[in-house]
Write a protein that holds these residues in place. Structure first.
Motif, PDB file in Angstrom:
ATOM      1  N   ILE A 112       0.839  -1.203   0.000  1.00 23.55           N
ATOM      2  CA  ILE A 112       0.000   0.000   0.000  1.00 23.55           C
ATOM      3  C   ILE A 112       0.872   1.250   0.000  1.00 23.55           C
ATOM      4  O   ILE A 112       0.575   2.235  -0.701  1.00 23.55           O
ATOM      5  N   SER A 113       1.952   1.235   0.755  1.00 19.95           N
ATOM      6  CA  SER A 113       2.878   2.372   0.746  1.00 19.95           C
ATOM      7  C   SER A 113       3.478   2.563  -0.641  1.00 19.95           C
ATOM      8  O   SER A 113       3.629   3.696  -1.127  1.00 19.95           O
ATOM      9  N   ILE A 114       3.804   1.462  -1.290  1.00 13.83           N
ATOM     10  CA  ILE A 114       4.398   1.523  -2.625  1.00 13.83           C
ATOM     11  C   ILE A 114       3.408   2.086  -3.639  1.00 13.83           C
ATOM     12  O   ILE A 114       3.737   2.985  -4.425  1.00 13.83           O
ATOM     13  N   VAL A 115       2.183   1.580  -3.647  1.00 15.22           N
ATOM     14  CA  VAL A 115       1.224   2.018  -4.659  1.00 15.22           C
ATOM     15  C   VAL A 115       0.802   3.467  -4.431  1.00 15.22           C
ATOM     16  O   VAL A 115       0.496   4.201  -5.383  1.00 15.22           O
ATOM     17  N   GLN A 116       0.800   3.909  -3.188  1.00 11.30           N
ATOM     18  CA  GLN A 116       0.473   5.305  -2.888  1.00 11.30           C
ATOM     19  C   GLN A 116       1.480   6.240  -3.559  1.00 11.30           C
ATOM     20  O   GLN A 116       1.100   7.237  -4.190  1.00 11.30           O
ATOM     21  N   LEU A 117       2.761   5.916  -3.430  1.00 13.61           N
ATOM     22  CA  LEU A 117       3.792   6.735  -4.057  1.00 13.61           C
ATOM     23  C   LEU A 117       3.758   6.600  -5.577  1.00 13.61           C
ATOM     24  O   LEU A 117       3.945   7.583  -6.303  1.00 13.61           O
ATOM     25  N   ALA A 118       3.515   5.387  -6.056  1.00  8.69           N
ATOM     26  CA  ALA A 118       3.479   5.166  -7.502  1.00  8.69           C
ATOM     27  C   ALA A 118       2.379   5.988  -8.161  1.00  8.69           C
ATOM     28  O   ALA A 118       2.560   6.535  -9.254  1.00  8.69           O
ATOM     29  N   ALA A 119       1.233   6.095  -7.498  1.00 10.63           N
ATOM     30  CA  ALA A 119       0.111   6.842  -8.069  1.00 10.63           C
ATOM     31  C   ALA A 119       0.423   8.329  -8.186  1.00 10.63           C
ATOM     32  O   ALA A 119      -0.140   9.018  -9.045  1.00 10.63           O
ATOM     33  N   ALA A 149       5.985 -15.591 -12.549  1.00 13.29           N
ATOM     34  CA  ALA A 149       7.109 -14.697 -12.841  1.00 13.29           C
ATOM     35  C   ALA A 149       6.615 -13.314 -13.249  1.00 13.29           C
ATOM     36  O   ALA A 149       7.157 -12.286 -12.816  1.00 13.29           O
ATOM     37  N   ALA A 150       5.566 -13.268 -14.087  1.00 17.54           N
ATOM     38  CA  ALA A 150       5.024 -11.987 -14.540  1.00 17.54           C
ATOM     39  C   ALA A 150       4.376 -11.225 -13.391  1.00 17.54           C
ATOM     40  O   ALA A 150       4.476  -9.991 -13.310  1.00 17.54           O
ATOM     41  N   ASP A 151       3.717 -11.940 -12.497  1.00 16.84           N
ATOM     42  CA  ASP A 151       3.081 -11.305 -11.335  1.00 16.84           C
ATOM     43  C   ASP A 151       4.137 -10.683 -10.426  1.00 16.84           C
ATOM     44  O   ASP A 151       4.002  -9.540  -9.968  1.00 16.84           O
ATOM     45  N   VAL A 152       5.201 -11.424 -10.164  1.00 15.80           N
ATOM     46  CA  VAL A 152       6.286 -10.890  -9.332  1.00 15.80           C
ATOM     47  C   VAL A 152       6.881  -9.643  -9.980  1.00 15.80           C
ATOM     48  O   VAL A 152       7.111  -8.620  -9.313  1.00 15.80           O
ATOM     49  N   GLU A 153       7.125  -9.700 -11.292  1.00 12.47           N
ATOM     50  CA  GLU A 153       7.710  -8.558 -11.993  1.00 12.47           C
ATOM     51  C   GLU A 153       6.780  -7.346 -11.952  1.00 12.47           C
ATOM     52  O   GLU A 153       7.241  -6.201 -11.891  1.00 12.47           O
ATOM     53  N   PHE A 154       5.469  -7.579 -11.988  1.00 14.39           N
ATOM     54  CA  PHE A 154       4.503  -6.481 -11.884  1.00 14.39           C
ATOM     55  C   PHE A 154       4.710  -5.718 -10.582  1.00 14.39           C
ATOM     56  O   PHE A 154       4.788  -4.481 -10.568  1.00 14.39           O
ATOM     57  N   HIS A 155       4.806  -6.445  -9.488  1.00 13.33           N
ATOM     58  CA  HIS A 155       4.944  -5.787  -8.188  1.00 13.33           C
ATOM     59  C   HIS A 155       6.313  -5.124  -8.031  1.00 13.33           C
ATOM     60  O   HIS A 155       6.419  -4.050  -7.426  1.00 13.33           O
ATOM     61  N   LEU A 156       7.349  -5.740  -8.584  1.00 15.84           N
ATOM     62  CA  LEU A 156       8.669  -5.116  -8.530  1.00 15.84           C
ATOM     63  C   LEU A 156       8.707  -3.859  -9.399  1.00 15.84           C
ATOM     64  O   LEU A 156       9.352  -2.862  -9.035  1.00 15.84           O
ATOM     65  N   GLU A 157       8.017  -3.883 -10.529  1.00 10.62           N
ATOM     66  CA  GLU A 157       7.941  -2.700 -11.398  1.00 10.62           C
ATOM     67  C   GLU A 157       7.198  -1.573 -10.691  1.00 10.62           C
ATOM     68  O   GLU A 157       7.591  -0.402 -10.763  1.00 10.62           O
ATOM     69  N   LEU A 158       6.130  -1.917  -9.998  1.00  9.07           N
ATOM     70  CA  LEU A 158       5.380  -0.917  -9.245  1.00  9.07           C
ATOM     71  C   LEU A 158       6.270  -0.271  -8.185  1.00  9.07           C
ATOM     72  O   LEU A 158       6.210   0.947  -7.957  1.00  9.07           O
ATOM     73  N   ALA A 159       7.121  -1.077  -7.557  1.00  7.54           N
ATOM     74  CA  ALA A 159       8.033  -0.550  -6.541  1.00  7.54           C
ATOM     75  C   ALA A 159       9.051   0.404  -7.163  1.00  7.54           C
ATOM     76  O   ALA A 159       9.422   1.418  -6.558  1.00  7.54           O
ATOM     77  N   ALA A 162       7.438   3.721  -7.719  1.00  4.04           N
ATOM     78  CA  ALA A 162       7.254   4.473  -6.474  1.00  4.04           C
ATOM     79  C   ALA A 162       8.440   5.389  -6.199  1.00  4.04           C
ATOM     80  O   ALA A 162       8.303   6.416  -5.526  1.00  4.04           O
ATOM     81  N   GLY A 163       9.612   5.020  -6.698  1.00  6.67           N
ATOM     82  CA  GLY A 163      10.770   5.891  -6.581  1.00  6.67           C
ATOM     83  C   GLY A 163      11.383   5.967  -5.199  1.00  6.67           C
ATOM     84  O   GLY A 163      12.084   6.925  -4.880  1.00  6.67           O
ATOM     85  N   ASN A 164      11.125   4.955  -4.385  1.00 10.49           N
ATOM     86  CA  ASN A 164      11.711   4.915  -3.042  1.00 10.49           C
ATOM     87  C   ASN A 164      12.592   3.670  -2.967  1.00 10.49           C
ATOM     88  O   ASN A 164      12.086   2.545  -2.962  1.00 10.49           O
ATOM     89  N   SER A 165      13.899   3.878  -2.909  1.00 10.02           N
ATOM     90  CA  SER A 165      14.829   2.753  -2.982  1.00 10.02           C
ATOM     91  C   SER A 165      14.712   1.815  -1.785  1.00 10.02           C
ATOM     92  O   SER A 165      14.943   0.608  -1.911  1.00 10.02           O
ATOM     93  N   VAL A 166      14.345   2.356  -0.626  1.00 14.71           N
ATOM     94  CA  VAL A 166      14.216   1.513   0.565  1.00 14.71           C
ATOM     95  C   VAL A 166      13.022   0.571   0.421  1.00 14.71           C
ATOM     96  O   VAL A 166      13.131  -0.641   0.656  1.00 14.71           O
ATOM     97  N   LEU A 167      11.878   1.120   0.007  1.00 13.91           N
ATOM     98  CA  LEU A 167      10.695   0.284  -0.190  1.00 13.91           C
ATOM     99  C   LEU A 167      10.933  -0.740  -1.297  1.00 13.91           C
ATOM    100  O   LEU A 167      10.554  -1.910  -1.166  1.00 13.91           O
ATOM    101  N   ALA A 168      11.569  -0.299  -2.385  1.00 21.22           N
ATOM    102  CA  ALA A 168      11.852  -1.215  -3.492  1.00 21.22           C
ATOM    103  C   ALA A 168      12.785  -2.330  -3.038  1.00 21.22           C
ATOM    104  O   ALA A 168      12.605  -3.499  -3.400  1.00 21.22           O
ATOM    105  N   GLY A 169      13.782  -1.973  -2.232  1.00 19.44           N
ATOM    106  CA  GLY A 169      14.714  -2.976  -1.732  1.00 19.44           C
ATOM    107  C   GLY A 169      14.047  -3.965  -0.799  1.00 19.44           C
ATOM    108  O   GLY A 169      14.342  -5.166  -0.829  1.00 19.44           O
ATOM    109  N   MET A 170      13.130  -3.472   0.034  1.00 24.19           N
ATOM    110  CA  MET A 170      12.414  -4.356   0.949  1.00 24.19           C
ATOM    111  C   MET A 170      11.581  -5.369   0.172  1.00 24.19           C
ATOM    112  O   MET A 170      11.554  -6.559   0.507  1.00 24.19           O
TER     113      MET A 170
END
Length: 241
Positions: A112-119, A149-159, A162-170
């Motif tokens: 939710i934190s990731i998608v909030q920033l992504a939006a 694999a595509a589902d995982v990549e979707f969520h990693l792409e969303l991260a 979001a432009g937050n390296s800490v959230l993306a790394g988590m």
């Protein structure tokens, strides 16, 4: 090659404990792919259990694709280092549903934190990449491995969006867990269709830049995924021990 049989005793009784301890040994590098495991009698002595518990544990590991029993030749480790971790996670989830629910709650807050920033930050190019990831999911419904694999990549792409390296790394650090989760939560045509619809709503909300809709769509997705995960665990055959 054969593995030297260890004399170290192991605590715990029943096939569940034996399975978990064997997985810990495999993940820890005590065995390599192609190594032959000690004989059932030796394993039973080392783990302090009956041979029936050893047979049940090895059968469970064979179902997970971790070991292979060759008639008249013994049991061999066949999983590689890169896929032992997700299989260990899957076994852990099967044994401990409380932990699975805790992980689901933690993932919900992260996503939710990731998608909030992504939006709020998504560019036109970002939307194109996210839509492409969604398209790969749509095209992979007949191939479970490709769909996961595509589902995982979707969520990693969303991260990334979001432009937050800490959230993306988590999120990236939990990739093995995501793969196990998605595989179990999207098993079956109905679950796959629900997963796709939930992802479409996320893409739509991020595309329009509506933060509240994006958070709501992700919350619906996380709640649905959690329910499907718990159902898959409930439907798993109980392990005797």
């Amino acid at each position: 090659m054969d593995v030297a049989e260890t004399d170290d005793g192991a605590l715990g009784t029943g096939s569940q404990a034996v399975t978990q301890q064997l997985m810990d040994m495999f993940v820890g590098g005590n065995f390599r792919p192609g190594d032959r495991l000690p004989a059932e009698r030796r394993l039973a002595e080392n783990f302090g259990v009956g041979r029936a518990a050893i047979r049940e544990a090895l059968a469970a590991l064979e179902m997970l694709g971790v070991v292979e029993t060759r008639h008249g030749a013994g049991t061999y480790l066949q999983a590689t280092a890169e896929n032992l971790l997700p299989r260990s996670i899957e076994w852990g989830l099967l044994l401990n549903q409380r932990e699975a629910i805790d992980l689901a709650e933690a993932r919900e807050q992260l996503e939710i934190s990731i998608v909030q920033l992504a939006a709020t930050r998504a560019s036109a190019q970002d939307i194109d990449r996210l839509s492409a990831a969604q398209g790969r999911m749509e095209s992979a419904t007949s191939d479970p491995d490709a769909f996961v694999a595509a589902d995982v990549e979707f969520h990693l792409e969303l991260a990334k969006i979001a432009g937050n390296s800490v959230l993306a790394g988590m999120l990236a650090s939990t990739r093995s867990l995501l793969e196990v989760w998605i595989r179990r939560a999207s098993s079956g045509e109905r679950s796959t269709n629900l997963t796709l619809e939930e992802h479409r709503r996320i893409v739509d909300a991020v595309t329009t830049g509506n933060v509240d809709s994006a958070k709501g769509a992700m919350r619906v997705h996380m709640n649905g995924a959690r329910a499907r995960l718990v159902t898959s665990l409930d439907d798993s055959p109980p392990q005797s021990g």
